[in-house]
Write a protein that holds these residues in place. Sequence first.
Motif, PDB file in Angstrom:
ATOM      1  N   ALA A  12       0.871  -1.105  -0.122  1.00  0.00           N
ATOM      2  CA  ALA A  12      -0.024  -0.007   0.031  1.00  0.00           C
ATOM      3  C   ALA A  12       0.823   1.256   0.024  1.00  0.00           C
ATOM      4  CB  ALA A  12      -0.963   0.006   1.242  1.00  0.00           C
ATOM      5  N   SER A  13       0.369   2.357  -0.352  1.00  0.00           N
ATOM      6  CA  SER A  13       1.061   3.576  -0.291  1.00  0.00           C
ATOM      7  C   SER A  13       1.639   4.088   0.923  1.00  0.00           C
ATOM      8  CB  SER A  13       0.097   4.688  -1.003  1.00  0.00           C
ATOM      9  OG  SER A  13      -0.960   4.952  -0.212  1.00  0.00           O
ATOM     10  N   PRO A  14       2.566   4.840   1.325  1.00  0.00           N
ATOM     11  CA  PRO A  14       2.786   5.464   2.484  1.00  0.00           C
ATOM     12  C   PRO A  14       1.418   6.063   3.316  1.00  0.00           C
ATOM     13  CG  PRO A  14       4.650   5.695   1.296  1.00  0.00           C
ATOM     14  CD  PRO A  14       3.623   5.185   0.074  1.00  0.00           C
ATOM     15  N   ASP A  15       0.735   6.960   2.318  1.00  0.00           N
ATOM     16  CA  ASP A  15      -0.264   7.692   2.912  1.00  0.00           C
ATOM     17  C   ASP A  15      -1.390   6.642   3.428  1.00  0.00           C
ATOM     18  OD1 ASP A  15       0.711  10.253   2.388  1.00  0.00           O
ATOM     19  OD2 ASP A  15      -0.022  10.507   0.406  1.00  0.00           O
ATOM     20  N   LYS A  16      -1.711   5.726   2.704  1.00  0.00           N
ATOM     21  CA  LYS A  16      -2.676   4.758   3.081  1.00  0.00           C
ATOM     22  C   LYS A  16      -2.413   3.748   4.296  1.00  0.00           C
ATOM     23  CE  LYS A  16      -5.552   1.018   1.828  1.00  0.00           C
ATOM     24  NZ  LYS A  16      -5.728  -0.310   0.567  1.00  0.00           N
ATOM     25  N   VAL A  17      -0.938   3.603   4.329  1.00  0.00           N
ATOM     26  CA  VAL A  17      -0.576   2.791   5.619  1.00  0.00           C
ATOM     27  C   VAL A  17      -0.561   3.799   6.821  1.00  0.00           C
ATOM     28  CG1 VAL A  17       1.576   1.757   6.806  1.00  0.00           C
ATOM     29  CG2 VAL A  17       1.059   1.312   4.058  1.00  0.00           C
ATOM     30  N   HIS A  91       8.018   4.453   5.947  1.00  0.00           N
ATOM     31  CA  HIS A  91       9.084   4.722   5.015  1.00  0.00           C
ATOM     32  C   HIS A  91       8.612   4.595   3.610  1.00  0.00           C
ATOM     33  CE1 HIS A  91      12.031   5.088   8.165  1.00  0.00           C
ATOM     34  NE2 HIS A  91      11.885   3.863   8.524  1.00  0.00           N
ATOM     35  N   THR A  92       8.652   5.367   2.688  1.00  0.00           N
ATOM     36  CA  THR A  92       8.423   5.114   1.395  1.00  0.00           C
ATOM     37  C   THR A  92       9.478   4.241   0.809  1.00  0.00           C
ATOM     38  OG1 THR A  92       9.838   7.099   0.721  1.00  0.00           O
ATOM     39  CG2 THR A  92       7.702   7.748   0.682  1.00  0.00           C
ATOM     40  N   ALA A  99       4.098   0.439  -2.538  1.00  0.00           N
ATOM     41  CA  ALA A  99       4.744  -0.293  -1.345  1.00  0.00           C
ATOM     42  C   ALA A  99       5.446   0.590  -0.374  1.00  0.00           C
ATOM     43  CB  ALA A  99       5.882  -1.275  -2.060  1.00  0.00           C
ATOM     44  N   THR A 100       5.338   0.138   0.819  1.00  0.00           N
ATOM     45  CA  THR A 100       5.768   1.026   1.902  1.00  0.00           C
ATOM     46  C   THR A 100       6.707   0.120   3.072  1.00  0.00           C
ATOM     47  OG1 THR A 100       3.856   2.384   1.823  1.00  0.00           O
ATOM     48  CG2 THR A 100       5.053   2.348   3.970  1.00  0.00           C
ATOM     49  N   GLU A 101       7.714   0.740   3.494  1.00  0.00           N
ATOM     50  CA  GLU A 101       8.169  -0.132   4.454  1.00  0.00           C
ATOM     51  C   GLU A 101       7.728   0.465   5.884  1.00  0.00           C
ATOM     52  OE1 GLU A 101      12.861  -1.276   6.453  1.00  0.00           O
ATOM     53  OE2 GLU A 101      12.398   0.325   4.680  1.00  0.00           O
TER      54      GLU A 101
END
Length: 139
Positions: A12-17, A91-92, A99-101
Motif C-alpha cells: 500500500a502507499s505510505p499515505d494509506k498505511v 518509510h517510502t 509499497a511501504t516499509e
Amino acid sequence: MASASVSRIVPASPDKVWSLIGGFDTLPDWLPDIPESTPFEGGRVRRLKNTEGEIIIERLVDFNETERHYSYAILQAPFPVNGYVSTIRVHTVPGQENATEVQWSGRFNPDNATEEEVTDLFAGIYRDGLDALHQALTA
C-alpha cells in the motif's frame, strides 16, 4: 539496554498505511491481538486490552505526522521489562508508490528475564503485528 526491531514491506502507499496505523488509538483497526483501546489525557495515553484480557497502558512521547512516525512508552504492562520505549515508522520505498516499509522497534531493560527472552518476546510481537498489518491492507 536491550532492543528489537522488525521491518516489513506492505502492499500500500505510505499515505494509506499511515492513515491506518498513524493514529495513536487505532491499534484495534489493524492488530487483532488488541481488540480494545481507550484514549485518555486528550489522546496522549492509551489503555489497551489484549485478547487475554491483560491491560497495557502506554503514553505517546513523540509524534511526527510529516515524517510518519510516533514513539510511545509503556507505563503498565504484563511484560518483564522496564524503561520501554517503542517507535513505529512508515518509510517510502523508492520507485514503488504502492509499497511501504514499516519499521517497529523498541528499547527496554529486562526485568526478571534475560535480555534474549525479552528481545525475542518483542521481536515476535512486532513481527506478528506487521503480519497483521499486511493482512489488514490486503483484506
